[in-house]
Design a protein around this motif. Structure first.
Motif, PDB file in Angstrom:
ATOM      1  N   ALA A  25      -3.691  24.605   7.597  1.00  9.80           N
ATOM      2  CA  ALA A  25      -2.495  24.024   6.974  1.00  9.80           C
ATOM      3  C   ALA A  25      -1.329  25.004   7.007  1.00  9.80           C
ATOM      4  N   TRP A  26      -0.128  24.459   7.173  1.00 12.71           N
ATOM      5  CA  TRP A  26       1.095  25.270   7.115  1.00 12.71           C
ATOM      6  C   TRP A  26       1.469  25.472   5.656  1.00 12.71           C
ATOM      7  N   ARG A  27       1.987  26.640   5.369  1.00 11.06           N
ATOM      8  CA  ARG A  27       2.353  26.957   3.982  1.00 11.06           C
ATOM      9  C   ARG A  27       3.622  26.210   3.586  1.00 11.06           C
ATOM     10  N   SER A  28       3.785  26.010   2.303  1.00  9.88           N
ATOM     11  CA  SER A  28       4.987  25.361   1.778  1.00  9.88           C
ATOM     12  C   SER A  28       6.219  26.167   2.168  1.00  9.88           C
ATOM     13  N   GLY A  29       7.230  25.499   2.677  1.00  5.00           N
ATOM     14  CA  GLY A  29       8.472  26.149   3.069  1.00  5.00           C
ATOM     15  C   GLY A  29       8.527  26.591   4.518  1.00  5.00           C
ATOM     16  N   ALA A  30       7.383  26.543   5.221  1.00 10.66           N
ATOM     17  CA  ALA A  30       7.370  26.989   6.616  1.00 10.66           C
ATOM     18  C   ALA A  30       8.065  25.990   7.538  1.00 10.66           C
ATOM     19  N   ILE A  31       8.100  24.723   7.121  1.00 11.33           N
ATOM     20  CA  ILE A  31       8.760  23.676   7.909  1.00 11.33           C
ATOM     21  C   ILE A  31       9.881  23.097   7.052  1.00 11.33           C
ATOM     22  N   ARG A  32      11.103  23.265   7.495  1.00 15.55           N
ATOM     23  CA  ARG A  32      12.238  22.774   6.703  1.00 15.55           C
ATOM     24  C   ARG A  32      12.458  21.280   6.858  1.00 15.55           C
ATOM     25  N   ALA A  33      12.102  20.759   8.012  1.00 14.30           N
ATOM     26  CA  ALA A  33      12.271  19.321   8.255  1.00 14.30           C
ATOM     27  C   ALA A  33      11.410  18.925   9.439  1.00 14.30           C
ATOM     28  N   LEU A  71       4.863  17.392   2.972  1.00 16.98           N
ATOM     29  CA  LEU A  71       5.072  18.831   3.121  1.00 16.98           C
ATOM     30  C   LEU A  71       6.537  19.208   3.246  1.00 16.98           C
ATOM     31  N   CYS A  72       7.330  18.346   3.865  1.00 18.95           N
ATOM     32  CA  CYS A  72       8.729  18.671   4.144  1.00 18.95           C
ATOM     33  C   CYS A  72       9.535  17.389   4.313  1.00 18.95           C
ATOM     34  N   PRO A  73      10.866  17.465   4.211  1.00 19.98           N
ATOM     35  CA  PRO A  73      11.678  16.280   4.478  1.00 19.98           C
ATOM     36  C   PRO A  73      11.418  15.771   5.893  1.00 19.98           C
ATOM     37  N   SER A  74      11.242  14.459   6.030  1.00 13.71           N
ATOM     38  CA  SER A  74      10.891  13.889   7.328  1.00 13.71           C
ATOM     39  C   SER A  74      11.779  12.704   7.664  1.00 13.71           C
ATOM     40  N   GLY A  75      12.080  12.555   8.952  1.00 11.04           N
ATOM     41  CA  GLY A  75      12.892  11.456   9.439  1.00 11.04           C
ATOM     42  C   GLY A  75      12.267  10.817  10.657  1.00 11.04           C
ATOM     43  N   LEU A  76      12.575   9.526  10.866  1.00 17.44           N
ATOM     44  CA  LEU A  76      11.944   8.755  11.939  1.00 17.44           C
ATOM     45  C   LEU A  76      12.983   7.883  12.623  1.00 17.44           C
ATOM     46  N   ILE A  77      13.083   8.059  13.952  1.00 14.80           N
ATOM     47  CA  ILE A  77      14.007   7.303  14.788  1.00 14.80           C
ATOM     48  C   ILE A  77      13.208   6.310  15.623  1.00 14.80           C
ATOM     49  N   PHE A  78      13.678   5.075  15.705  1.00 11.92           N
ATOM     50  CA  PHE A  78      13.033   4.058  16.536  1.00 11.92           C
ATOM     51  C   PHE A  78      13.906   3.679  17.716  1.00 11.92           C
ATOM     52  N   VAL A  79      13.256   3.362  18.842  1.00 15.43           N
ATOM     53  CA  VAL A  79      13.930   2.676  19.949  1.00 15.43           C
ATOM     54  C   VAL A  79      13.194   1.360  20.177  1.00 15.43           C
ATOM     55  N   PRO A  80      13.881   0.335  20.711  1.00 20.77           N
ATOM     56  CA  PRO A  80      13.287  -1.005  20.786  1.00 20.77           C
ATOM     57  C   PRO A  80      12.071  -1.078  21.708  1.00 20.77           C
ATOM     58  N   ALA A 101       4.224   0.251  11.055  1.00 21.33           N
ATOM     59  CA  ALA A 101       3.124   1.038  11.615  1.00 21.33           C
ATOM     60  C   ALA A 101       3.134   2.433  11.008  1.00 21.33           C
ATOM     61  N   GLY A 102       1.957   3.043  10.961  1.00 17.26           N
ATOM     62  CA  GLY A 102       1.855   4.406  10.471  1.00 17.26           C
ATOM     63  C   GLY A 102       2.289   5.408  11.523  1.00 17.26           C
ATOM     64  N   HIS A 103       2.891   6.493  11.075  1.00 23.93           N
ATOM     65  CA  HIS A 103       3.358   7.546  11.978  1.00 23.93           C
ATOM     66  C   HIS A 103       3.165   8.915  11.327  1.00 23.93           C
ATOM     67  N   ASP A 104       3.185   9.956  12.162  1.00 25.71           N
ATOM     68  CA  ASP A 104       3.047  11.306  11.638  1.00 25.71           C
ATOM     69  C   ASP A 104       4.098  11.626  10.580  1.00 25.71           C
ATOM     70  N   ALA A 105       5.286  11.035  10.698  1.00 23.21           N
ATOM     71  CA  ALA A 105       6.354  11.331   9.746  1.00 23.21           C
ATOM     72  C   ALA A 105       5.944  11.031   8.310  1.00 23.21           C
ATOM     73  N   GLN A 106       5.112   9.995   8.097  1.00 25.54           N
ATOM     74  CA  GLN A 106       4.731   9.671   6.728  1.00 25.54           C
ATOM     75  C   GLN A 106       3.815  10.740   6.149  1.00 25.54           C
TER      76      GLN A 106
END
Length: 414
Positions: free
Chosen positions: A180-188, A370-379, A360-365
């Motif tokens: 596991a990555w430590r808290s704060g190691a990934i900002r986004a 652990l960190c702020p996450s965002g998800l972009i879709f294309v059609p 659908a489920g994705h890694d972003a969820q």
């Protein structure tokens, strides 16, 4: 000094995706077979690791064979971007792999423009996202959600143990909880993915920005009755396991209408009948049920009701029933700050985008824990995914990748 503006090389991105899809292709069906920890999955990862190293990224792997390619400062926190390389059986060319290749292309575009980020960008190709063994093993390992007990119990629908599949590829499954990555190691964390549904195409909008992701409950159900001759056993004297399944499945629409929402989904997917013979009444039926919704309360309500109706179907047909929870991934609201950043960058670039949930489920969820996450879709053309017909148009892919590049540049360079 004015910072150069990086740009996506769409032909190079296409070549990257073609390179990944050289592994596991079935020329007969047109589908792709890189299920988690298969030889094709492992070979694709090795190829992609070489591609990242050749571009100058510092490549590493963890215990479950998540791949990481680091660009920028060797130390300190990072911005992580990517998706997964594994597929469902006979899957499509874009699901997951496009997001990995798009993240890599964003980094190469920054290298071409001579941009050195203040915060490192780590391109990731997560392992076993498609849930062969339940859950999303790669991102759950990164976030520390994997336990030794779960690893010891996990198996796929064919009864293959996760431990055996990983050990066959030279991996130590019980090292995963320590990766596991430590808290704060990934900002986004940013992920680009095909929509896998019809909304964007029907709306005529080239990009979606997800604000939340449905949860996923995976149940494994087994009905046991009596296998018997199909010609000599009267209809009212049967213990037909398949009839029990049909009784339950036929009631799914009414169940959702009564207790669900417009985001509710219940699917009977994988099914095994025994004996699977034309002239024999099925004595057992083992099948998967996937329950999804953007509300955890609704998911629990649907699960409880589904299990009650399964029990009713078993009783009506003289069957015994067993139920096992293979995984539970709760619905997640994605980070509002990253959502606003993506919307702002889309407006600046002149790219129309749609706020939407992900069914659908994705890694972003998983990463959101652990960190702020965002998800972009294309059609997705005709809303098709998890099938050889899966397709996304490259003009729209370029818009999605350009949005990801703009967001990564902001996050890593300012």
């Amino acid at each position: 000094m004015v910072q150069p503006t990086p740009a996506i090389d769409i032909d190079r991105l296409r070549r990257s995706l073609d390179g990944v899809n050289a592994f596991g292709f079935n020329a007969v069906t047109g589908g792709y077979n890189r299920v988690g920890y298969s030889d094709a999955d492992m070979a694709a990862r090795a190829w992609f690791a070489d591609e990242m190293a050749g571009a100058g990224l510092r490549v590493s792997r963890d215990a479950v064979n998540n791949l990481f390619g680091r660009f920028g400062p060797a130390d300190g926190p990072c911005i992580m971007a990517g998706s997964h390389l594994d597929t469902v059986p006979e899957g499509g060319a874009f699901d997951g792999s496009l997001g990995v290749c798009a993240a890599f292309e964003c980094v190469r575009a920054m290298i071409d423009a001579g941009i050195t980020p203040k915060t490192a960008i780590v391109v990731t190709a997560t392992a076993e996202e498609e849930g062969r063994f339940g859950g999303m093993l790669g991102s759950q390992t990164i976030t520390g959600a994997v336990t030794r007990d779960w690893i010891a119990r996990a198996s796929d629908s064919e009864g293959v143990a996760l431990t055996a599949a990983m050990q066959a590829q030279g991996l130590d499954p019980f090292a995963a909880p320590d990766a596991a990555w430590r808290s704060g190691a990934i900002r986004a964390f940013l992920e680009m993915h095909i929509e896998q549904g019809p909304v964007l195409e029907q709306s005529g909008i080239p990009v979606g920005v997800a604000h939340g992701i449905s949860g996923v409950c995976h149940l494994q159900i087994r009905f046991e009755g009596v296998a018997n001759h199909s010609g000599t056993t009267p209809m009212d004297m049967r213990a037909d396991a398949f009839a029990g399944l049909v009784t339950f499945a036929a009631g799914i629409p009414a169940l959702i209408a009564e207790l669900g929402t417009d985001q509710s989904r219940i699917t009977v997917g994988k099914l095994n009948l025994e004996p699977n013979f034309a002239h024999t009444i099925p004595g057992t039926a083992e099948f998967s049920i996937i329950v999804r919704d953007t509300s955890e309360e609704v998911m629990r309500r649907l699960r409880t009701a589904a299990e009650a109706r399964i029990a009713d179907a078993a009783k009506a047909h003289g069957l015994t029933v067993s139920s096992e929870e293979k995984s539970w991934l709760p619905p997640v609201g994605l980070d509002s700050g990253l959502h606003a950043l993506l919307r702002g960058e889309a407006e600046r670039l002149g790219i129309a985008c749609l706020d939407m949930p992900s069914g659908a489920g994705h890694d972003a969820q998983t990463m959101q824990s652990l960190c702020p996450s965002g998800l972009i879709f294309v059609p997705s053309r005709n809303g098709v995914s998890h099938a050889p017909e899966e397709w996304s148009d490259w003009a729209e892919i370029e818009k999605g990748a350009s949005l990801m590049l703009a967001a990564l540049t902001r996050l890593a360079c300012e």
